[in-house]
Design an enzyme around this catalytic site. Structure first.
Site, PDB file in Angstrom:
ATOM      1  N   LYS A 121      30.111  -5.172 -19.095  1.00 15.78           N
ATOM      2  CA  LYS A 121      30.170  -6.617 -18.842  1.00 15.78           C
ATOM      3  C   LYS A 121      30.457  -7.329 -20.176  1.00 15.78           C
ATOM      4  CE  LYS A 121      26.997  -6.123 -14.883  1.00 15.78           C
ATOM      5  NZ  LYS A 121      27.923  -5.865 -13.789  1.00 15.78           N
ATOM      6  N   SER A 124      21.606 -11.154 -10.231  1.00 17.77           N
ATOM      7  CA  SER A 124      23.023 -11.481 -10.370  1.00 17.77           C
ATOM      8  C   SER A 124      23.570 -12.385  -9.280  1.00 17.77           C
ATOM      9  CB  SER A 124      23.842 -10.193 -10.435  1.00 17.77           C
ATOM     10  OG  SER A 124      23.713  -9.494  -9.220  1.00 17.77           O
ATOM     11  N   HIS A 155      23.176  -8.150 -17.029  1.00 15.64           N
ATOM     12  CA  HIS A 155      23.793  -9.478 -16.972  1.00 15.64           C
ATOM     13  C   HIS A 155      23.245 -10.403 -18.059  1.00 15.64           C
ATOM     14  CE1 HIS A 155      26.544  -9.572 -13.586  1.00 15.64           C
ATOM     15  NE2 HIS A 155      25.733  -8.790 -12.938  1.00 15.64           N
TER      16      HIS A 155
HETATM   17  C1  LIG Z   1      21.853  -5.399 -12.935  1.00 20.83           C
HETATM   18  C2  LIG Z   1      22.902  -4.335 -12.956  1.00 20.83           C
HETATM   19  N1  LIG Z   1      22.562  -3.078 -13.254  1.00 20.83           N
HETATM   20  C3  LIG Z   1      23.463  -2.092 -13.291  1.00 20.83           C
HETATM   21  C4  LIG Z   1      24.787  -2.326 -13.009  1.00 20.83           C
HETATM   22  C5  LIG Z   1      25.759  -1.179 -13.056  1.00 20.83           C
HETATM   23  O1  LIG Z   1      26.431  -1.207 -14.273  1.00 20.83           O
HETATM   24  P1  LIG Z   1      27.672  -0.247 -14.515  1.00 20.83           P
HETATM   25  O2  LIG Z   1      28.875  -0.997 -14.049  1.00 20.83           O
HETATM   26  O3  LIG Z   1      27.644   0.036 -15.966  1.00 20.83           O
HETATM   27  O4  LIG Z   1      27.443   0.969 -13.690  1.00 20.83           O
HETATM   28  C6  LIG Z   1      25.206  -3.611 -12.711  1.00 20.83           C
HETATM   29  C7  LIG Z   1      26.627  -3.872 -12.395  1.00 20.83           C
HETATM   30  O5  LIG Z   1      26.980  -4.457 -11.420  1.00 20.83           O
HETATM   31  C8  LIG Z   1      24.242  -4.651 -12.663  1.00 20.83           C
HETATM   32  O6  LIG Z   1      24.599  -5.905 -12.364  1.00 20.83           O
END
Ligand SMILES: Cc1ncc(COP(=O)(O)O)c(C=O)c1O
Length: 397
Positions: free
Chosen positions: A240, A181, A209
């Protein structure tokens, strides 16, 4: 006398002094391409609202209707009395979209990643994880008693070395973000799957993402990399592109999901996803499945932004993902990026600067995130704001 207040005040000051303080801007509008904050009106280029579904009228309508029909809260974990037809339908819809056997919902992807490893991998197993994986994968892996191995980001030679080192394990799994990210780079899933097959390992991809907009049908990095049927487990978020509310999932073989329902702690010991969120997310997935136009708009906006910024002499990380890092390298980069982001807000464009320790030392950046909800004029305004802010802060055109 020791007081925790004094002690923490000192720690908080250290965070401020190190320039690492994260202040929160309050929005006074819904999450959209154009937002208002308590201080400014701005075009938003830092949300994960890739398909513009966070405030989509049909998603809002589905959520409001669910509020009337299904009530506000569940007041229960799923296995006691917290499963409505909505939850079952949402799980089926994710399985169908991502072409997996079964899906289990969590309150967030953080929880999904926190709950999956301990159940599936224990003593005698091996978990091999990309060095840049999301914090929730790192934390989830720590909870497992399996042996842990780490390979340098997307480095297939190093992955092979780690697979060699892990030989003899009962179960081995390679774990990677689908998209990293901070860089917008896709994991090399085809090569990862090749290595996994060579060494008899499984592959788990966190596609937070990517789901909804990467790949021709929006099925994420496995689709984009042509490995839909070679990835064993996918985790992802509903927070997202898929409506942006909250919720996460693990999707994969039926036996895996069945065991997670029996043993996964964030599932067993945490409340069910609220009906409003489940219904809104269901609608968002329905829209995302058919959002060829949205995905095309997102691709257009991304490539236009990248072209115009490159023409204007900015240093971008290469790629095609809507996460577009604008780099400010060197010792002074962190300050430059932060100041430019501040000035851009005065020009009506909301972006965020990232510096060490979120990204490596000397690689400060402003991470721009495009959305299908941006118009062509929004993208041009963003580029103009970058040029104006650069000239104000750095004195260069
Ligand atoms: C790659 C990744 N995994 C997991 C998450 C966590 O997602 P959630 O907001 O549903 O807890 C994010 C969020 O920032 C993320 O970018």
């Amino acid at each position: 006398m020791y007081t925790i207040k004094d002690d923490l005040t000192a720690t908080l000051q250290e965070i401020r002094d190190a320039g690492l303080w994260k202040a929160e801007r309050e929005l006074t509008s819904p999450q959209q391409a154009h937002i208002t904050t308590t201080k400014a009106q701005a075009i938003n280029f830092c949300a994960n609202n890739y398909l513009g579904l966070a405030d989509h009228p049909d998603v809002r309508d589905a959520a409001s209707a669910a509020l009337q029909e299904w009530g506000f809260g569940m007041a229960s974990v799923r296995f006691i009395c917290g499963t409505q037809e909505l939850h079952t339908r949402l799980e089926a819809s994710i399985s169908d979209f991502l072409q997996r056997e079964e899906t289990i919902l969590y309150s967030s992807c953080f929880d999904a990643n926190g709950g999956v490893f301990e159940v599936l991998f224990g003593e005698g197993d091996a978990i091999i994880s990309d060095a840049l994986n999301h914090a929730s994968l790192i934390d989830g892996i720590r909870l497992s008693k399996a042996s842990r191995y780490r390979y340098a980001n997307a480095d297939m030679d190093d992955l092979r070395l780690q697979l060699e080192a892990a030989q003899g394990a009962r179960r081995t799994v390679i774990v990677t973000d689908g998209v990293f990210s901070m860089d917008g780079y896709l994991a090399p899933l085809e090569q990862i799957c090749d290595l996994a097959e060579e060494y008899g390992a499984m592959v788990l991809v966190d596609d937070s993402h990517a789901v909804g907009f990467v790949g021709d049908g929006g099925r994420g990095t496995p689709e984009a990399c042509g490995v839909m049927d070679r990835v064993d487990l996918i985790t992802g978020t509903l927070g997202k592109a898929l409506g942006g509310a909250s919720g996460g999932y693990v999707t994969g073989p039926a036996e895996v999901v069945a065991l997670l329902r029996q043993r996964s702690r964030p599932y067993l010991f945490s409340n069910a996803v609220a009906p409003v969120v489940a219904a809104g997310s269901l609608k968002a997935i329905e829209i995302a499945r058919d959002a060829d136009d949205g995905r095309a708009a997102l691709r257009r906006n991304t490539s236009m932004f990248r072209e115009l910024m490159t023409e204007a002499g900015f240093d971008l990380l290469p790629g095609t993902h809507p996460i577009t890092p604008v780099m400010f390298p060197g010792e002074d980069g962190a300050r430059q990026a932060a100041q430019i982001a501040d000035v851009m807000l005065e020009h009506g464009v909301y972006v965020i600067a990232f510096s060490y320790p979120v990204v490596p030392q000397g690689q400060a950046r402003i991470r721009v995130q495009l959305s299908a909800a941006h118009s062509e004029e929004d993208v041009r305004t963003c580029v103009r704001a970058f040029i104006a802010a650069r000239s104000e802060v750095l004195g260069t055109d």
